[in-house]
Design a protein around this motif. Structure first.
Motif, PDB file in Angstrom:
ATOM      1  N   ILE A  58       0.860  -1.181   0.000  1.00 18.43           N
ATOM      2  CA  ILE A  58       0.000   0.000   0.000  1.00 18.43           C
ATOM      3  C   ILE A  58       0.897   1.233   0.000  1.00 18.43           C
ATOM      4  O   ILE A  58       1.724   1.415   0.901  1.00 18.43           O
ATOM      5  N   SER A  59       0.727   2.055  -1.025  1.00 19.06           N
ATOM      6  CA  SER A  59       1.564   3.246  -1.176  1.00 19.06           C
ATOM      7  C   SER A  59       0.702   4.486  -1.021  1.00 19.06           C
ATOM      8  O   SER A  59      -0.359   4.597  -1.640  1.00 19.06           O
ATOM      9  N   ILE A  60       1.161   5.403  -0.182  1.00 14.61           N
ATOM     10  CA  ILE A  60       0.363   6.563   0.203  1.00 14.61           C
ATOM     11  C   ILE A  60       0.962   7.836  -0.364  1.00 14.61           C
ATOM     12  O   ILE A  60       2.119   8.169  -0.088  1.00 14.61           O
ATOM     13  N   GLY A  85      11.898   8.586   3.760  1.00 11.38           N
ATOM     14  CA  GLY A  85      10.528   8.153   3.477  1.00 11.38           C
ATOM     15  C   GLY A  85       9.696   7.789   4.676  1.00 11.38           C
ATOM     16  O   GLY A  85       8.635   7.164   4.529  1.00 11.38           O
ATOM     17  N   THR A  86      10.101   8.208   5.868  1.00  8.11           N
ATOM     18  CA  THR A  86       9.381   7.776   7.074  1.00  8.11           C
ATOM     19  C   THR A  86       8.410   8.809   7.629  1.00  8.11           C
ATOM     20  O   THR A  86       7.621   8.487   8.510  1.00  8.11           O
ATOM     21  N   ALA A  87       8.470  10.058   7.123  1.00 12.35           N
ATOM     22  CA  ALA A  87       7.631  11.100   7.730  1.00 12.35           C
ATOM     23  C   ALA A  87       7.441  12.270   6.781  1.00 12.35           C
ATOM     24  O   ALA A  87       8.210  12.463   5.828  1.00 12.35           O
ATOM     25  N   VAL A  88       6.399  13.052   7.040  1.00 15.95           N
ATOM     26  CA  VAL A  88       6.188  14.329   6.346  1.00 15.95           C
ATOM     27  C   VAL A  88       6.922  15.406   7.138  1.00 15.95           C
ATOM     28  O   VAL A  88       6.716  15.536   8.344  1.00 15.95           O
ATOM     29  N   LEU A  92       5.052   7.358   8.482  1.00 13.82           N
ATOM     30  CA  LEU A  92       4.774   6.120   7.760  1.00 13.82           C
ATOM     31  C   LEU A  92       4.209   5.068   8.704  1.00 13.82           C
ATOM     32  O   LEU A  92       3.316   4.292   8.348  1.00 13.82           O
ATOM     33  N   SER A  93       4.684   5.062   9.926  1.00 15.28           N
ATOM     34  CA  SER A  93       4.226   4.083  10.919  1.00 15.28           C
ATOM     35  C   SER A  93       2.753   4.259  11.281  1.00 15.28           C
ATOM     36  O   SER A  93       2.114   3.321  11.770  1.00 15.28           O
TER      37      SER A  93
END
Length: 379
Positions: A146-148, A158-161, A174-175
Motif C-alpha cells: 500500500i503506497s500513500i 521516506g518515514t515522515a512528512v 509512515l508508521s
C-alpha cells in the motif's frame, strides 16, 4: 555444478525471469516466438512456461490465427497476480485505487474523511482500505503493498512528512499506516507520485515538467528518466514560484505564488462555484464572464510554462484533477499564449495532457510496488 562462474540454480532463475519479462512486454505471445526471440531451447522455454503457469504467473488461453500450420496458443501474464493499492490523501477526503501489474487502475473509490493527525483518523482510514480490498475480492496474498501519496514534503528516508502546511500533516509518519495495515507501506509526495505515473505512461520521455493541477497546485521535474528529488526533497515545487509579489496571499505566507492563480482551488474561488459546475456552464453557455475567468487561468499557466521551459527545456505535462477538463481548443489557446512572447517556440507535441484526473497521485503511488515486483531479482 558451475557454468562459467554461474550456478545452475542462478541460471535457471535468470532464464525464468527472461521468459516472464518477455511475456510481460509482448502482452501476448506464443511458445515458438519466445524460443525464437530469446534464442532459448524449446525444452528450456517449455519448462519455464510450465513453472510460471503452475505458480499462477501466466495463463495460456485461446489461440492465434493459423498461419498454415497448427494454431499457436496465446500466452499472457496474469495481470492481477499481484495488486498494488494506492492512496491519495487530501484535506477532506482520500482516493483509493487498485492497480494491476500493467499499471491499470482496476478499481477506484473516493472516501470522505477529513484529515486530522489522530489515532481515530488513521484507524478509520485503515478500516476503509481493508473494506475496499474485501469489496473487490482481493485475497490478502495478492496485495503487494500500500503506497500513500500525500500533500507535503517527505523526509529523505521516506518515514515522515517534514512540511505540510496545507493539511497540517507535518507530524504524519509512515508508521501511522504500517502499524494499522498488514501489508508493506510506502509514503511519498503526491506530485512526485503523479510524475511517476506520467513517466510510466510516457516511457519515451527522458525529461519533462509536470504540472499537477489539483485542488492545490503541485509540480515535479523528470530528468534522466527519473523524478528529480533534490538535496532536500524539494525539487519541482513550482506552486511557490512568485509571479506577482502584490498578488493574493498563499497558504505559505507569501503573496502571488503560482498556487494562488493555477490551483483548482484558485479557479473555484475566481468563479464562485465548484469546478465541475464551472466547466459544465462554461461549455454549455460560453458565457463571456466564465470564458474570461478560464482564459485568465490559462494565461497564468502559460506564463509559468514559458518561463520554466527556459530552465528545463523539455515537454510539459498537464496532469491531475483539472487535466480531463482541458479540451483541444484550450490546449491550442494555451500553446498560443506560451509562444506569444517566447524567444523559443514550443510545438504541440511538447504539450501533453494526463488522463487519470483526480486519481493521478494514488495511481502513481501504487506503481511503487508494481515496479518493485517487476524488478528482476537476479541479473
Amino acid at each position: 555444478m558451475k557454468e562459467k562462474g554461474m550456478t545452475t540454480i542462478t541460471l535457471k532463475k535468470i532464464n525464468r525471469e527472461k521468459v516472464y519479462q518477455y511475456i510481460y512486454q509482448q502482452k501476448e505471445t506464443s511458445k515458438l516466438q519466445i524460443v525464437q526471440d530469446l534464442q532459448m531451447g524449446l525444452s528450456t522455454v517449455s519448462q519455464n512456461l510450465n513453472e510460471l503457469e503452475n505458480d499462477g504467473l501466466i495463463s495460456r488461453n485461446g489461440y492465434f490465427e493459423s498461419t498454415g500450420g497448427r494454431k499457436a496458443q496465446i500466452i499472457k501474464i496474469v495481470e492481477d497476480f499481484r495488486i498494488s493499492i494506492g492512496l491519495g490523501i487530501l484535506k477532506d477526503m482520500f482516493h483509493i485505487v487498485a492497480v494491476n501489474l500493467y499499471g491499470d487502475a482496476v478499481a477506484t473509490e473516493t472516501i470522505e474523511l477529513p484529515y486530522e493527525n489522530s489515532d481515530a483518523y488513521y484507524t478509520a482510514l485503515a478500516a476503509n482500505v481493508e473494506l475496499f480490498i474485501q469489496k473487490n475480492h482481493y485475497a490478502p496474498e495478492k496485495i503487494e503493498g500500500i503506497s500513500i501519496a500525500t500533500q507535503g514534503i517527505i523526509s529523505p528516508d521516506g518515514t515522515a512528512v517534514t512540511y505540510g502546511d496545507i493539511m497540517g500533516n507535518a507530524n504524519m509518519q509512515l508508521s501511522d499506516f504500517s502499524s494499522r495495515l498488514p501489508y508493506p507501506c510506502h509514503l511519498e509526495h503526491d506530485s512526485k507520485a503523479a510524475a511517476d505515473l506520467e513517466l510510466w505512461n510516457h516511457p519515451q520521455l527522458d525529461s519533462a515538467l509536470v504540472f499537477l493541477l489539483n485542488p492545490n497546485l503541485g509540480g515535479a521535474i523528470i530528468t534522466g528518466h527519473e523524478v528529480h528529488q533534490g538535496n532536500h526533497m524539494r525539487s519541482g515545487l513550482i506552486e511557490h514560484i512568485c509571479i506577482d509579489p502584490n498578488g493574493p496571499k498563499c497558504y505559505c505566507g507569501n503573496h502571488g505564488c503560482l498556487e494562488t492563480y493555477c490551483s483548482a482551488n484558485a479557479l473555484k474561488a475566481a468563479s464562485g462555484m465548484p469546478v465541475k459546475e464551472f466547466f459544465n456552464l462554461l461549455h454549455q453557455t460560453h458565457a463571456l464572464n466564465l470564458t474570461q475567468i478560464w482564459r485568465d487561468y490559462l494565461d497564468h499557466l502559460a506564463f509559468a510554462i514559458r518561463n520554466l521551459n527556459l530552465v528545463i527545456d523539455s515537454p510539459v505535462i498537464i496532469s491531475g484533477y483539472l487535466a480531463p477538463y482541458f479540451q483541444e481548443a484550450d490546449m491550442q489557446y494555451l500553446l498560443s499564449k506560451i509562444n506569444e512572447s517566447s524567444l523559443f517556440q514550443m510545438d504541440e507535441s511538447q504539450l501533453l495532457v494526463g488522463n487519470h484526473g483526480q486519481y493521478t497521485p494514488a495511481i502513481g503511488a501504487a506503481l511503487y510496488y508494481i515496479k518493485e515486483f517487476l524488478t528482476p531479482a537476479v541479473s
